[in-house]
Design a protein around this motif. Structure first.
Motif, short mmCIF file in Angstrom:
data_model
loop_
_atom_site.label_atom_id
_atom_site.label_comp_id
_atom_site.label_asym_id
_atom_site.label_seq_id
_atom_site.Cartn_x
_atom_site.Cartn_y
_atom_site.Cartn_z
N MET A 154 162.84 -0.07 29.20
CA MET A 154 163.40 -1.20 29.94
C MET A 154 163.43 -2.45 29.05
O MET A 154 162.53 -2.68 28.26
CB MET A 154 162.55 -1.51 31.18
CG MET A 154 162.21 -0.31 32.06
SD MET A 154 163.67 0.48 32.77
CE MET A 154 164.12 -0.73 34.00
N ASP A 159 171.16 -7.88 30.19
CA ASP A 159 171.60 -7.68 31.57
C ASP A 159 171.66 -6.20 31.95
O ASP A 159 171.83 -5.32 31.09
CB ASP A 159 172.99 -8.29 31.77
CG ASP A 159 172.97 -9.81 31.70
OD1 ASP A 159 171.90 -10.40 31.94
OD2 ASP A 159 174.03 -10.40 31.38
N GLU A 160 171.54 -5.96 33.25
CA GLU A 160 171.82 -4.63 33.78
C GLU A 160 173.22 -4.20 33.34
O GLU A 160 174.14 -5.02 33.26
CB GLU A 160 171.76 -4.65 35.31
CG GLU A 160 170.38 -4.88 35.89
CD GLU A 160 170.42 -4.93 37.42
OE1 GLU A 160 171.53 -4.80 37.98
OE2 GLU A 160 169.37 -5.10 38.03
N GLY A 161 173.37 -2.92 33.07
CA GLY A 161 174.68 -2.42 32.63
C GLY A 161 174.84 -2.38 31.13
O GLY A 161 175.90 -2.02 30.64
N LEU A 308 177.73 2.21 31.06
CA LEU A 308 176.95 1.21 30.35
C LEU A 308 177.72 0.64 29.15
O LEU A 308 178.51 1.33 28.52
CB LEU A 308 175.64 1.81 29.84
CG LEU A 308 174.60 2.16 30.90
CD1 LEU A 308 173.46 2.96 30.28
CD2 LEU A 308 174.06 0.90 31.57
N CYS A 339 167.81 -4.63 31.96
CA CYS A 339 167.43 -4.68 33.38
C CYS A 339 167.33 -6.12 33.89
O CYS A 339 166.75 -6.37 34.94
CB CYS A 339 166.11 -3.94 33.62
SG CYS A 339 164.68 -4.61 32.73
N ASN A 341 168.37 -9.32 35.80
CA ASN A 341 169.19 -9.57 36.99
C ASN A 341 168.89 -10.98 37.48
O ASN A 341 167.90 -11.22 38.17
CB ASN A 341 168.88 -8.53 38.07
CG ASN A 341 169.81 -8.64 39.27
OD1 ASN A 341 170.12 -9.73 39.72
ND2 ASN A 341 170.24 -7.49 39.79
N PHE A 357 162.16 -5.46 38.16
CA PHE A 357 163.54 -5.01 38.00
C PHE A 357 163.99 -4.30 39.28
O PHE A 357 163.18 -3.90 40.11
CB PHE A 357 163.69 -4.07 36.79
CG PHE A 357 162.81 -2.85 36.84
CD1 PHE A 357 163.22 -1.70 37.49
CD2 PHE A 357 161.57 -2.86 36.23
CE1 PHE A 357 162.42 -0.57 37.54
CE2 PHE A 357 160.75 -1.73 36.28
CZ PHE A 357 161.17 -0.59 36.93
N ASP A 358 165.30 -4.15 39.42
CA ASP A 358 165.91 -3.44 40.54
C ASP A 358 165.94 -1.95 40.21
O ASP A 358 166.43 -1.55 39.15
CB ASP A 358 167.31 -3.97 40.79
CG ASP A 358 167.92 -3.45 42.07
OD1 ASP A 358 167.89 -2.21 42.28
OD2 ASP A 358 168.44 -4.25 42.86
N SER A 360 167.80 0.35 41.06
CA SER A 360 169.11 0.97 40.86
C SER A 360 169.44 1.13 39.38
O SER A 360 170.23 2.00 39.01
CB SER A 360 170.20 0.14 41.55
OG SER A 360 170.28 -1.16 40.99
N VAL A 361 168.81 0.31 38.52
CA VAL A 361 169.08 0.44 37.09
C VAL A 361 168.54 1.76 36.54
O VAL A 361 169.02 2.25 35.51
CB VAL A 361 168.46 -0.77 36.33
CG1 VAL A 361 166.95 -0.64 36.19
CG2 VAL A 361 169.10 -0.91 34.95
N LYS A 364 171.10 4.41 36.01
CA LYS A 364 171.86 4.28 34.76
C LYS A 364 171.12 4.95 33.61
O LYS A 364 171.74 5.60 32.74
CB LYS A 364 172.11 2.80 34.46
CG LYS A 364 172.92 2.07 35.52
CD LYS A 364 173.15 0.63 35.15
CE LYS A 364 173.91 -0.11 36.25
NZ LYS A 364 175.27 0.42 36.44
#
Length: 380
Positions: A154, A159-161, A308, A339, A341, A357-358, A360-361, A364
């Motif tokens: 992590m 950023d996420e993505g 990603l 990660c 956000n 962190f969220d 949902s990552v 990914k």
């Protein structure tokens, strides 16, 4: 359903963190998850384990997650806050463990459908933060023939993505050093009769602070950090004992040798100048993490098949990572999963008391692992 599983798993792990080589409940939890999936595993160390799902070919790859937490008091205000005083998953290892369990679920489904050709090993490794758990695991288990080993970490700085890595050296070596000083005490009224450990500490501070400037290449990325020092016993006596410790970070093992040799010379000179007795100890840490060119290419190509954004870093990180040890047994590739956000205020760094962190990552990250596996499946 997958996100629900990942969220529940990660939050359970986050609430019950355990320090390095104390991850007994964490290991038991992982075993229960694998038992439910009917995945076999082996336990070469008291904590951690290695699970395996066999494929139909001789190709074999491994994926690693670290499972230990840090001695940090959590300051997040969330329903899944750590229930253990002064222990927290502040480096994302709860996420890494959850990703690997989620990936194992997907791979097991392939195997149950007779669609898996590649043997997959899942390394749930203890003690990444201290005591080089990766090296202990390598010395305790016969990994046999592996085509490659992959890992994700992590990264709240991005950023996420996004996913970040680079060819070659990715993280620095990390070695701890400690100076132990014995002087001769005397009353302040007769200070000339003593040999001051305080003077020795001052000498060491001065010399160590100049080591980088005079003894290492100017273009190198090195850190000789002084983290803690002390001397003395009472306000009116010559200090009879002293202590100094810190860490060395470098990308070049020749630079590390230079630093250690120069520290030995500084130690000897300190004894001559101050009349004290000085001993130095090195705690051999982690070597640099170096991405194998073929494994790196496979990971890069795999990530590009996901949603990603691949970011190739120009400079390596100056922190250490014990994933580096796995390169002694197989080609390796390591990357960092963004990660950050800002909308949810998940912006603080690794090893901070508010890191979060969220979940949902994590999907990914699992998608990247699956895409890497597909790279091998497609070649068989």
């Amino acid at each position: 359903m997958e996100l629900q599983y990942l969220t529940e798993t990660r939050r359970h792990l986050h609430q019950h963190p355990e320090l390095s080589m104390q991850e007994f409940e964490t290991t038991a939890f992982i075993k229960r998850q694998l038992d439910d999936m009917k995945i076999s595993y082996e336990s070469p160390l008291p904590t951690g384990l290695i699970a395996t799902i066999p494929g139909s070919s001789s190709t074999a790859v491994a994926f690693r997650a670290d499972i230990d937490a840090l001695p940090i008091h959590e300051e997040n205000d969330c329903e899944f806050k750590s229930t253990v005083d002064d222990v927290m998953h502040a480096c994302g290892h709860d996420g890494h463990t959850t990703m690997l369990l989620g990936f194992a679920r997907r791979v097991k489904q392939l195997a149950d459908n007779n669609e898996l050709k590649t043997t997959v090993h899942f390394i749930f490794q203890p003690s990444e933060e201290t005591m080089a758990g990766a090296n202990q695991l390598i010395n305790s288990y016969d990994f046999k023939s592996l085509d490659a080993i992959y890992g994700l970490h992590m990264m709240p700085d991005n950023d996420e993505g996004t996913i970040l890595s680079k060819p070659g050296v990715l993280t620095a070596s990390a070695t701890e050093y400690r100076f132990f000083i014995n002087g001769t005490s005397a009353h302040v009224a007769n200070k000339e009769q003593g040999h001051s450990a305080g003077k020795a500490v001052t000498f060491l501070l001065n010399q160590l602070s100049q080591l980088q400037h005079y003894h290492l290449p100017g273009l190198g990325h090195n850190i000789i950090h002084i983290g803690k020092f002390s001397a003395g016993e009472a306000i009116n006596t010559v200090p009879s004992s002293g202590y100094l410790e810190g860490t060395i970070r470098t990308f070049d093992m020749d630079d590390l040798t230079t630093v250690k040799n120069q520290m030995e010379r500084i130690r000897s000179a300190c004894e001559i100048v101050t009349g004290t007795s000085v001993r130095i100890e090195f705690a051999e840490g982690y070597p640099p993490t170096i991405n194998d060119s073929d494994a790196y290419r496979t990971m890069h190509q795999a990530a590009e098949t996901t949603d990603l954004e691949w970011i190739e870093k120009e400079d390596p990180y100056l922190f250490g990572e014990d994933f580096a040890f796995y390169s002694t047994i197989a080609p390796t590739a390591f990357a960092f999963l963004g990660c950050r956000n800002e909308e949810q205020s998940y912006v603080t760094g690794l090893h901070t008391s508010t890191f979060n962190f969220d979940e949902s990552v994590l999907i990914k990250g699992i998608n990247v692992f699956e895409a890497i596996l597909n790279q091998y499946e497609d070649k068989i």
